[in-house]
Motif scaffolding. Structure first.
Motif, PDB file in Angstrom:
ATOM      1  N   GLU A  70      -1.614  13.196   0.130  1.00 24.05           N
ATOM      2  CA  GLU A  70      -0.411  14.007  -0.110  1.00 24.05           C
ATOM      3  C   GLU A  70       0.769  13.488   0.712  1.00 24.05           C
ATOM      4  N   LEU A  71       0.524  13.183   1.981  1.00 25.96           N
ATOM      5  CA  LEU A  71       1.587  12.628   2.829  1.00 25.96           C
ATOM      6  C   LEU A  71       2.075  11.292   2.286  1.00 25.96           C
ATOM      7  N   ALA A  72       1.156  10.460   1.836  1.00 26.42           N
ATOM      8  CA  ALA A  72       1.524   9.150   1.277  1.00 26.42           C
ATOM      9  C   ALA A  72       2.345   9.314   0.004  1.00 26.42           C
ATOM     10  N   GLU A  73       1.973  10.251  -0.840  1.00 25.85           N
ATOM     11  CA  GLU A  73       2.734  10.468  -2.075  1.00 25.85           C
ATOM     12  C   GLU A  73       4.157  10.919  -1.768  1.00 25.85           C
ATOM     13  N   GLU A  78       9.989   9.189  -1.362  1.00 31.59           N
ATOM     14  CA  GLU A  78      11.236   9.042  -0.605  1.00 31.59           C
ATOM     15  C   GLU A  78      11.608   7.563  -0.456  1.00 31.59           C
ATOM     16  N   TYR A  79      10.636   6.720  -0.149  1.00 34.98           N
ATOM     17  CA  TYR A  79      10.876   5.285  -0.026  1.00 34.98           C
ATOM     18  C   TYR A  79      11.427   4.726  -1.340  1.00 34.98           C
ATOM     19  N   ALA A  80      10.824   5.117  -2.450  1.00 34.96           N
ATOM     20  CA  ALA A  80      11.265   4.640  -3.763  1.00 34.96           C
ATOM     21  C   ALA A  80      12.664   5.141  -4.099  1.00 34.96           C
ATOM     22  N   ARG A  81      12.926   6.403  -3.769  1.00 38.50           N
ATOM     23  CA  ARG A  81      14.246   6.978  -4.057  1.00 38.50           C
ATOM     24  C   ARG A  81      15.331   6.221  -3.293  1.00 38.50           C
ATOM     25  N   GLN A  82      15.084   5.926  -2.022  1.00 41.29           N
ATOM     26  CA  GLN A  82      16.073   5.230  -1.206  1.00 41.29           C
ATOM     27  C   GLN A  82      16.275   3.788  -1.641  1.00 41.29           C
ATOM     28  N   GLY A  83      15.238   3.150  -2.168  1.00 37.40           N
ATOM     29  CA  GLY A  83      15.335   1.733  -2.505  1.00 37.40           C
ATOM     30  C   GLY A  83      15.528   1.431  -3.975  1.00 37.40           C
ATOM     31  N   GLY A  84      15.583   2.453  -4.828  1.00 37.63           N
ATOM     32  CA  GLY A  84      15.726   2.211  -6.253  1.00 37.63           C
ATOM     33  C   GLY A  84      14.489   1.568  -6.859  1.00 37.63           C
TER      34      GLY A  84
END
Length: 138
Positions: A70-73, A78-84
């Motif tokens: 759950e933490l990884a998801e 968030e990582y994907a959102r920030q990096g496109g």
């Protein structure tokens, strides 16, 4: 509630204390102390030429494999959102340590066994899948 079918659909793999892959969810009972987990997540870059794939292993403290996933998801979203980036539908979690065990130099943070009947060069060729995108800092 996570079901067996949704685990298969989401391709979530958890490893027990001995590194054996499970698809059962690894549900924890009670209030276990937090242990260290490594979680491997996968992405597709949408803005780079050739749209390369990325895999990451990130450390988490969690009471169970489910909590680590759950933490990884959440972190991967968030990582994907920030990096496109596009988050790919697979998480592999691995228990690294017990309770308050310290991590340090030489600590294995991820391991995966591959039961493939291939010569070593053919196996390695599967993971040498093209030019890598790297960044250098000075």
């Amino acid at each position: 509630m996570t079901t067996y079918q949704s685990l298969l659909r989401k391709r979530i793999f958890r490893c027990d204390d001995h590194g054996s892959a499970r698809r059962d969810g690894g549900l924890a009972m009670g209030h276990e102390p937090k242990a260290w987990y490594g979680a491997r997540t996968f992405y597709r870059w949408l803005t780079w030429e050739g749209r390369p794939f990325e895999e990451r292993v990130v450390l988490f403290r969690a009471r169970s494999l489910d909590e680590a996933v759950e933490l990884a998801e959440r972190e991967s979203a968030e990582y994907a959102r920030q990096g496109g980036l596009e988050v790919l539908d697979m998480v592999q979690a691995y228990r690294i340590s017990d309770d308050d065990e310290e991590l340090g130099v030489g600590t294995e943070v991820f391991s995966r066994l591959h039961a493939l009947d291939l010569p070593a060069d053919a196996f390695l060729d599967r993971y040498d899948s093209g030019p890598e995108h790297t960044r250098t800092s000075e």
